[in-house]
Write a protein that holds these residues in place. Structure first.
Motif, PDB file in Angstrom:
ATOM      1  N   THR A   4     -33.978  26.357  26.576  1.00 16.86           N
ATOM      2  CA  THR A   4     -33.571  26.388  25.180  1.00 16.86           C
ATOM      3  C   THR A   4     -33.687  24.978  24.593  1.00 16.86           C
ATOM      4  O   THR A   4     -33.937  24.005  25.316  1.00 16.86           O
ATOM      5  CB  THR A   4     -32.116  26.862  25.047  1.00 16.86           C
ATOM      6  OG1 THR A   4     -31.260  25.884  25.660  1.00 16.86           O
ATOM      7  CG2 THR A   4     -31.902  28.208  25.725  1.00 16.86           C
ATOM      8  N   MET A   5     -33.482  24.857  23.276  1.00 17.46           N
ATOM      9  CA  MET A   5     -33.488  23.533  22.644  1.00 17.46           C
ATOM     10  C   MET A   5     -32.484  22.602  23.293  1.00 17.46           C
ATOM     11  O   MET A   5     -32.794  21.464  23.655  1.00 17.46           O
ATOM     12  CB  MET A   5     -33.134  23.666  21.156  1.00 17.46           C
ATOM     13  CG  MET A   5     -34.267  23.975  20.231  1.00 17.46           C
ATOM     14  SD  MET A   5     -33.710  23.928  18.511  1.00 17.46           S
ATOM     15  CE  MET A   5     -33.514  22.148  18.274  1.00 17.46           C
ATOM     16  N   THR A   6     -31.266  23.091  23.442  1.00 18.43           N
ATOM     17  CA  THR A   6     -30.192  22.288  24.018  1.00 18.43           C
ATOM     18  C   THR A   6     -30.538  21.834  25.427  1.00 18.43           C
ATOM     19  O   THR A   6     -30.356  20.665  25.798  1.00 18.43           O
ATOM     20  CB  THR A   6     -28.882  23.075  24.025  1.00 18.43           C
ATOM     21  OG1 THR A   6     -28.435  23.248  22.675  1.00 18.43           O
ATOM     22  CG2 THR A   6     -27.799  22.378  24.832  1.00 18.43           C
ATOM     23  N   GLN A   7     -31.046  22.759  26.231  1.00 17.44           N
ATOM     24  CA  GLN A   7     -31.386  22.421  27.611  1.00 17.44           C
ATOM     25  C   GLN A   7     -32.489  21.378  27.687  1.00 17.44           C
ATOM     26  O   GLN A   7     -32.464  20.483  28.543  1.00 17.44           O
ATOM     27  CB  GLN A   7     -31.771  23.703  28.361  1.00 17.44           C
ATOM     28  CG  GLN A   7     -30.569  24.617  28.597  1.00 17.44           C
ATOM     29  CD  GLN A   7     -30.951  26.034  28.988  1.00 17.44           C
ATOM     30  OE1 GLN A   7     -32.139  26.374  29.071  1.00 17.44           O
ATOM     31  NE2 GLN A   7     -29.960  26.877  29.227  1.00 17.44           N
ATOM     32  N   LYS A   8     -33.450  21.437  26.768  1.00 15.26           N
ATOM     33  CA  LYS A   8     -34.531  20.445  26.757  1.00 15.26           C
ATOM     34  C   LYS A   8     -34.005  19.049  26.418  1.00 15.26           C
ATOM     35  O   LYS A   8     -34.407  18.054  27.027  1.00 15.26           O
ATOM     36  CB  LYS A   8     -35.620  20.860  25.769  1.00 15.26           C
ATOM     37  CG  LYS A   8     -36.529  21.963  26.288  1.00 15.26           C
ATOM     38  CD  LYS A   8     -37.730  22.147  25.377  1.00 15.26           C
ATOM     39  CE  LYS A   8     -38.737  23.098  25.982  1.00 15.26           C
ATOM     40  NZ  LYS A   8     -39.950  23.230  25.134  1.00 15.26           N
ATOM     41  N   ILE A   9     -33.111  18.976  25.437  1.00 15.62           N
ATOM     42  CA  ILE A   9     -32.536  17.676  25.065  1.00 15.62           C
ATOM     43  C   ILE A   9     -31.733  17.098  26.229  1.00 15.62           C
ATOM     44  O   ILE A   9     -31.847  15.910  26.554  1.00 15.62           O
ATOM     45  CB  ILE A   9     -31.647  17.819  23.811  1.00 15.62           C
ATOM     46  CG1 ILE A   9     -32.487  18.208  22.597  1.00 15.62           C
ATOM     47  CG2 ILE A   9     -30.900  16.508  23.527  1.00 15.62           C
ATOM     48  CD1 ILE A   9     -31.669  18.579  21.368  1.00 15.62           C
ATOM     49  N   LEU A  10     -30.936  17.941  26.870  1.00 12.36           N
ATOM     50  CA  LEU A  10     -30.112  17.475  27.986  1.00 12.36           C
ATOM     51  C   LEU A  10     -30.982  17.045  29.172  1.00 12.36           C
ATOM     52  O   LEU A  10     -30.700  16.035  29.832  1.00 12.36           O
ATOM     53  CB  LEU A  10     -29.120  18.556  28.404  1.00 12.36           C
ATOM     54  CG  LEU A  10     -27.971  18.798  27.420  1.00 12.36           C
ATOM     55  CD1 LEU A  10     -27.110  19.972  27.887  1.00 12.36           C
ATOM     56  CD2 LEU A  10     -27.108  17.547  27.259  1.00 12.36           C
ATOM     57  N   ALA A  11     -32.039  17.788  29.440  1.00 11.15           N
ATOM     58  CA  ALA A  11     -32.937  17.432  30.541  1.00 11.15           C
ATOM     59  C   ALA A  11     -33.558  16.054  30.296  1.00 11.15           C
ATOM     60  O   ALA A  11     -33.601  15.202  31.194  1.00 11.15           O
ATOM     61  CB  ALA A  11     -34.026  18.485  30.700  1.00 11.15           C
ATOM     62  N   ALA A  12     -34.029  15.842  29.073  1.00 11.60           N
ATOM     63  CA  ALA A  12     -34.655  14.561  28.741  1.00 11.60           C
ATOM     64  C   ALA A  12     -33.684  13.404  28.903  1.00 11.60           C
ATOM     65  O   ALA A  12     -34.047  12.328  29.392  1.00 11.60           O
ATOM     66  CB  ALA A  12     -35.185  14.608  27.313  1.00 11.60           C
ATOM     67  N   HIS A  13     -32.429  13.614  28.500  1.00  6.31           N
ATOM     68  CA  HIS A  13     -31.431  12.540  28.571  1.00  6.31           C
ATOM     69  C   HIS A  13     -30.852  12.371  29.977  1.00  6.31           C
ATOM     70  O   HIS A  13     -30.175  11.378  30.246  1.00  6.31           O
ATOM     71  CB  HIS A  13     -30.315  12.793  27.554  1.00  6.31           C
ATOM     72  CG  HIS A  13     -30.729  12.447  26.146  1.00  6.31           C
ATOM     73  ND1 HIS A  13     -31.576  13.236  25.410  1.00  6.31           N
ATOM     74  CD2 HIS A  13     -30.418  11.376  25.357  1.00  6.31           C
ATOM     75  CE1 HIS A  13     -31.771  12.683  24.223  1.00  6.31           C
ATOM     76  NE2 HIS A  13     -31.091  11.552  24.176  1.00  6.31           N
TER      77      HIS A  13
END
Length: 420
Positions: A4-13
């Motif tokens: 999901t969008m949220t999961q992608k942001i968290l993965a990147a960070h």
């Protein structure tokens, strides 16, 4: 497996190629926030660690807004702790009287948070910034304090609910009605520790102020965060307010969602949440004859320019009903100034309302509108728990600025279309 969008942001960070729901991660933070209630707790805990510096003086934001301007000695002492810490550590983004605003309206307006970033705040409505395509969430003061000195935070990666918005809103229906409708559908724990991810062709029809209002109340459904896709409106907003580089993340086509909800925007009506939970919703046409004592138009949910303009449109050349207290609170100094420049302040005052300096004030029963036993308020705020705005025997009805303004004129919960 898609993300999901949220999961992608968290993965990147977190420096990871992918994450999945339930996974524990340590993620870098782009912004850490506290206010005059939660800030002193965090600061006192941090002092015990003998940490002499914050991780980045440009990425810590302190905003006294709940009891500011100070309403009593205790609130003055709280603000003093935050003020002195900000001075000691040369915190760039410290906003108080003269620069002040309600934190969740102020930070996007100042351009401090943009798409693709992460933010934690020691205030539950930090989820507001999901309107910009950022991951933002509320945490406890201790977690915030640790984030302030390390620039990192632990997260359990949330699963998600996909909310598909279709069509466009009718006149006098706003983002506040959308989120109240959704909470009424799924309940105050319907998205517990999940991400509410909004999508669909209806997103494009929503203004940024609508999206801020919706994301702001994701927590009222129990969500970890609410988040919107980044489109032209988002980009235009960020370009106007910020010089920061943003990054657009999109959910994968095969992203996994726990459930899916569809909302047809053109079928929504002005909606009110009855005491004592945001899920206790009815349309205004179903509300019945509910008399009120007080109206509050403002807060981190509904104190932006569109909210002020809608309220003024309804109140123009009309009078607040005798005996009704109507309190209008622009969310930031900039909104306050624009209200003056556009003549909205004059409309409010001529109608018989009062206009306050930016403050959270009455939303949490702080000041500027405390309710006595047996009194009822209709408010554009976000919570209507027992005793939220004063006495435990008072009642708070949550609504949009349009419904609140219309109700101020009649003295009872009313349809905007019946007034104008």
């Amino acid at each position: 497996m898609g993300m999901t969008m949220t999961q992608k942001i968290l993965a990147a960070h977190a420096g990871l190629e992918s994450v999945e729901a339930g996974q524990l991660i340590m993620a870098d933070l782009d912004l850490v926030l506290a206010n005059d209630i939660t800030g002193p707790v965090a600061i006192n805990e941090v002092k015990k660690l003998n940490k002499k510096e914050v991780f980045d003086k440009d990425k810590v934001c302190l905003v006294p807004d709940h009891f500011a301007p100070n309403k009593d000695i205790k609130s003055a002492e709280h603000c003093k702790i935050v003020r002195e810490y900000a001075k000691e550590h040369d915190i760039t983004n410290y906003f108080e009287v003269g620069e002040m605003g309600i934190e969740h309206a102020l930070l996007p307006e100042k351009g401090l948070i943009v798409a693709g970033q992460t933010c934690i705040g020691a205030d539950s409505h930090t989820c507001t910034y999901g309107a910009l395509g950022a991951f933002s969430t509320g945490v406890g003061s201790t977690d915030m304090g640790c984030g302030m000195i390390t620039g990192k935070a632990w997260f359990k990666v949330p699963s998600a609910i996909k909310v598909t918005l279709k069509g466009s809103l009718k006149k006098w229906v706003s983002g506040k009605d959308v989120i109240l409708h959704l909470i009424g559908e799924i309940g105050v724990d319907g998205a517990l520790y999940k991400s509410l991810e909004f999508t669909g062709d209806g997103v494009a029809s929503l203004s940024m102020d609508d999206r801020f209002s919706i994301a702001n109340m994701a927590i009222e459904a129990g969500a970890k965060n609410g988040i919107f896709p980044v489109d032209e409106k988002t980009i235009d907003y960020m370009k106007e307010h910020s010089t920061k580089e943003y990054k657009v993340y999109e959910a994968d086509a095969d992203a996994v969602y726990d459930s899916k909800v569809v909302i047809e925007l053109d079928k929504l009506e002005p909606t009110v949440a009855f005491p004592h939970l945001p899920e206790n919703t009815k349309t205004v046409s179903e509300a019945g004859d509910i008399e009120i004592d007080q109206v509050v138009i403002g807060s981190c949910t509904n104190g932006r320019m569109e909210d002020m303009r809608v309220a003024a449109e309804i109140l123009k050349d009309k009078k607040v009903k005798k005996g009704i207290r109507c309190i209008v609170i622009p969310a930031t100094q900039d909104v306050y100034l624009k209200c003056i420049e556009e003549g909205l302040t004059q409309i409010f005052v001529k109608a018989g309302a009062i206009v306050s300096t930016p403050t959270c004030g009455p939303c949490l029963g702080g000041y500027m509108g405390i309710l006595a036993a047996g009194e009822r308020a209709i408010s554009t705020t976000n919570r209507n728990f027992v005793g939220r705005m004063g006495h435990v025997d008072s009642e708070v009805y949550l609504a949009s600025p349009a419904v609140a303004a219309a109700s101020a004129i009649t003295g009872k919960i009313s349809q905007p279309s019946d007034i104008i």
